[in-house]
Design a protein around this motif. Sequence first.
Motif, PDB file in Angstrom:
ATOM      1  N   SER A  96       0.800  -0.990   0.001  1.00 38.82           N
ATOM      2  CA  SER A  96       0.024   0.152  -0.102  1.00 38.82           C
ATOM      3  C   SER A  96       0.960   1.400  -0.109  1.00 38.82           C
ATOM      4  O   SER A  96       2.081   1.243   0.493  1.00 38.82           O
ATOM      5  CB  SER A  96      -0.944  -0.187   1.161  1.00 38.82           C
ATOM      6  N   ASP A 279     -15.444  -2.374  11.267  1.00 43.02           N
ATOM      7  CA  ASP A 279     -15.537  -0.965  10.703  1.00 43.02           C
ATOM      8  C   ASP A 279     -17.133  -0.698  10.268  1.00 43.02           C
ATOM      9  O   ASP A 279     -17.685  -1.417   9.699  1.00 43.02           O
ATOM     10  CB  ASP A 279     -14.823  -0.636   9.749  1.00 43.02           C
ATOM     11  N   TYR A 281     -19.508   1.529   8.043  1.00 40.82           N
ATOM     12  CA  TYR A 281     -19.756   2.079   6.661  1.00 40.82           C
ATOM     13  C   TYR A 281     -19.608   3.605   7.069  1.00 40.82           C
ATOM     14  O   TYR A 281     -20.009   4.428   8.067  1.00 40.82           O
ATOM     15  CB  TYR A 281     -20.749   1.869   5.729  1.00 40.82           C
ATOM     16  N   GLY A 356     -11.263   2.394  13.253  1.00 42.71           N
ATOM     17  CA  GLY A 356     -11.449   2.781  11.961  1.00 42.71           C
ATOM     18  C   GLY A 356     -11.710   4.341  11.745  1.00 42.71           C
ATOM     19  O   GLY A 356     -12.471   4.782  10.755  1.00 42.71           O
ATOM     20  N   PHE A 379      -2.781   8.314   5.942  1.00 42.41           N
ATOM     21  CA  PHE A 379      -3.980   7.992   6.705  1.00 42.41           C
ATOM     22  C   PHE A 379      -4.280   8.555   8.048  1.00 42.41           C
ATOM     23  O   PHE A 379      -4.989   8.166   8.938  1.00 42.41           O
ATOM     24  CB  PHE A 379      -3.764   6.519   7.148  1.00 42.41           C
ATOM     25  N   ARG A 404     -12.877   8.861   2.358  1.00 45.48           N
ATOM     26  CA  ARG A 404     -12.781   7.586   2.249  1.00 45.48           C
ATOM     27  C   ARG A 404     -11.622   6.715   2.047  1.00 45.48           C
ATOM     28  O   ARG A 404     -11.347   5.660   2.363  1.00 45.48           O
ATOM     29  CB  ARG A 404     -13.813   7.354   0.875  1.00 45.48           C
ATOM     30  N   LEU A 405     -10.640   7.662   1.165  1.00 42.64           N
ATOM     31  CA  LEU A 405      -9.217   7.026   0.909  1.00 42.64           C
ATOM     32  C   LEU A 405      -8.625   7.036   2.247  1.00 42.64           C
ATOM     33  O   LEU A 405      -7.956   6.030   2.562  1.00 42.64           O
ATOM     34  CB  LEU A 405      -8.818   7.998   0.077  1.00 42.64           C
ATOM     35  N   ARG A 407      -9.796   6.690   5.318  1.00 45.64           N
ATOM     36  CA  ARG A 407     -10.337   5.699   6.142  1.00 45.64           C
ATOM     37  C   ARG A 407      -9.772   4.345   5.662  1.00 45.64           C
ATOM     38  O   ARG A 407      -9.856   3.204   6.394  1.00 45.64           O
ATOM     39  CB  ARG A 407     -11.700   5.701   5.995  1.00 45.64           C
ATOM     40  N   LYS A 408      -9.764   3.988   4.300  1.00 43.96           N
ATOM     41  CA  LYS A 408      -9.272   2.759   3.800  1.00 43.96           C
ATOM     42  C   LYS A 408      -8.062   2.538   4.150  1.00 43.96           C
ATOM     43  O   LYS A 408      -7.575   1.210   4.397  1.00 43.96           O
ATOM     44  CB  LYS A 408      -9.618   2.901   2.140  1.00 43.96           C
ATOM     45  N   ARG A 409      -7.043   3.621   4.425  1.00 45.94           N
ATOM     46  CA  ARG A 409      -5.836   3.275   4.577  1.00 45.94           C
ATOM     47  C   ARG A 409      -5.687   3.123   6.226  1.00 45.94           C
ATOM     48  O   ARG A 409      -4.760   2.375   6.564  1.00 45.94           O
ATOM     49  CB  ARG A 409      -4.773   4.596   4.234  1.00 45.94           C
ATOM     50  N   LEU A 411      -7.739   1.631   7.975  1.00 44.76           N
ATOM     51  CA  LEU A 411      -8.103  -0.240   7.908  1.00 44.76           C
ATOM     52  C   LEU A 411      -6.898  -0.916   7.579  1.00 44.76           C
ATOM     53  O   LEU A 411      -6.361  -2.090   8.215  1.00 44.76           O
ATOM     54  CB  LEU A 411      -9.203  -0.461   7.267  1.00 44.76           C
ATOM     55  N   GLN A 412      -6.150  -0.474   6.509  1.00 46.88           N
ATOM     56  CA  GLN A 412      -5.061  -1.211   6.191  1.00 46.88           C
ATOM     57  C   GLN A 412      -3.716  -1.174   7.189  1.00 46.88           C
ATOM     58  O   GLN A 412      -2.969  -2.059   7.287  1.00 46.88           O
ATOM     59  CB  GLN A 412      -4.195  -0.473   4.841  1.00 46.88           C
TER      60      GLN A 412
END
Length: 447
Positions: A96, A279, A281, A356, A379, A404-405, A407-409, A411-412
């Motif tokens: 990532s 997490d 939504y 999250g 992140f 959203r990007l 938040r996605k990271r 989680l990563q």
Amino acid sequence: MEASTRVSLFIPLLLLLLIIFPFAFFNPNNNRHELKSFTNGNSNNVTSTLSSLKHEKIQVAPIEKGLSRSRFAILRAVALDNYTWSEGDQDFMPRSSIYLNPYAFHQSYLEMEKRFKIWVYKEGEPPIIHSGPGANIYSIEGHFISEMEDIRNPFLAKNPSEAQVFFMPISVVSIVEYVYTRKVRDYWGPMRRLVADYVDVVAEKYPYWNRSVGADHLFISCHDWGAYLSGVETKRELYENSIRVVCNANTSEGFKLDKDVTLAGINLPDGRIGKPERDLYPKQRTLLAFFAGGAHGYIREAVLENWKGKDQDVVVYEYLPKGLNYYDFMKKSKFCLCPSGYEVGTPRITESIFMGCVPVIIAVDYPLPFSDVLDWSKFSVQVPVEKIPEIKKILQGISERRYRLLRKRVLQVQRHFVLNRPSRRYDVIHMTLHSIWLRRLNLKLPY
């Protein structure tokens, strides 16, 4: 922390070149080098350096020989923009954008698994030595000490001759609990003498401290006083040379980026080790931002003064009213405010990542955990103290796509802040060990 000022501890060309010169004498200050991050722009230079080094015949001591091979392998991975496959990589590969350089990190991690060994001194008795807290905001200190002494720990050296690092398993939390005395004139004295005496004991009994002047020795603490009890007033060599792993990583108070390590705080109120929450939504996160905490220090005072009870989108409490749940608020918030308290480090950063929730970091002189491999700008959001009154404007200015990007990271990156017992690949203890590994890799010693 801006990207331009972030210190990343991967190996520069200069360090690799230094291994071709013979050892004349050792001085830890002369043999420790600042390690710079790799970029695509210098990969050609890396390639040419590797080519020339392949043909050098180098006479080095056994431990340094292994470390030099690791440095070479990391540089090669960067030059080729390539991963080395390992049996353990079936479950995870760092790909990532949360990583400053995933190739360098992955290769360095594999080299750590292949070579890194830590000797734990046997001297001392619990509860002050070989013990530590398993619960509360300082719990990572006790769990790290316990993990290092666990016979299942793959990084535990069976004998000191194979070790690259020597660990002094002192618990500052236990020192404060059992030695600290209130209302005395010199309450620091007995605590500092205890740490200094332990160093003196191992230095007199074994050759390892003296041969490196403590530079390959490890001290860890998550207590606010850890940095002070390993300071120059306690033992100058411990402060100036040793690898200090502390939650209170304040560069204005002597934390040194080239040799010290930021320890990620983890709050375990009841001692139970949890996992990241499922997490929610984004649409279920109805609050813009949240914080609850006492007015500990000027940064939190500024947050409370500007936002306590004043906004429905930026929800700030000093103390939560009875019946409200702290973690429920975090799960419902897009962003979680993580201001420093009396000291710079805060377990709220780890809590936010677990929930999250994108962490909003408000700190001064604080190098973030694992910032030698993680790109925190990918992140998290960092807000200068002087812009605390503008928090809502700043966060509302982040587009939905950008949020959203982030938040996605978040989680990563969660896997790197999870505490496991026994520890597992890429979790918070192994990431801490990797930060220590990099500092040791950054040090050239004559053995």
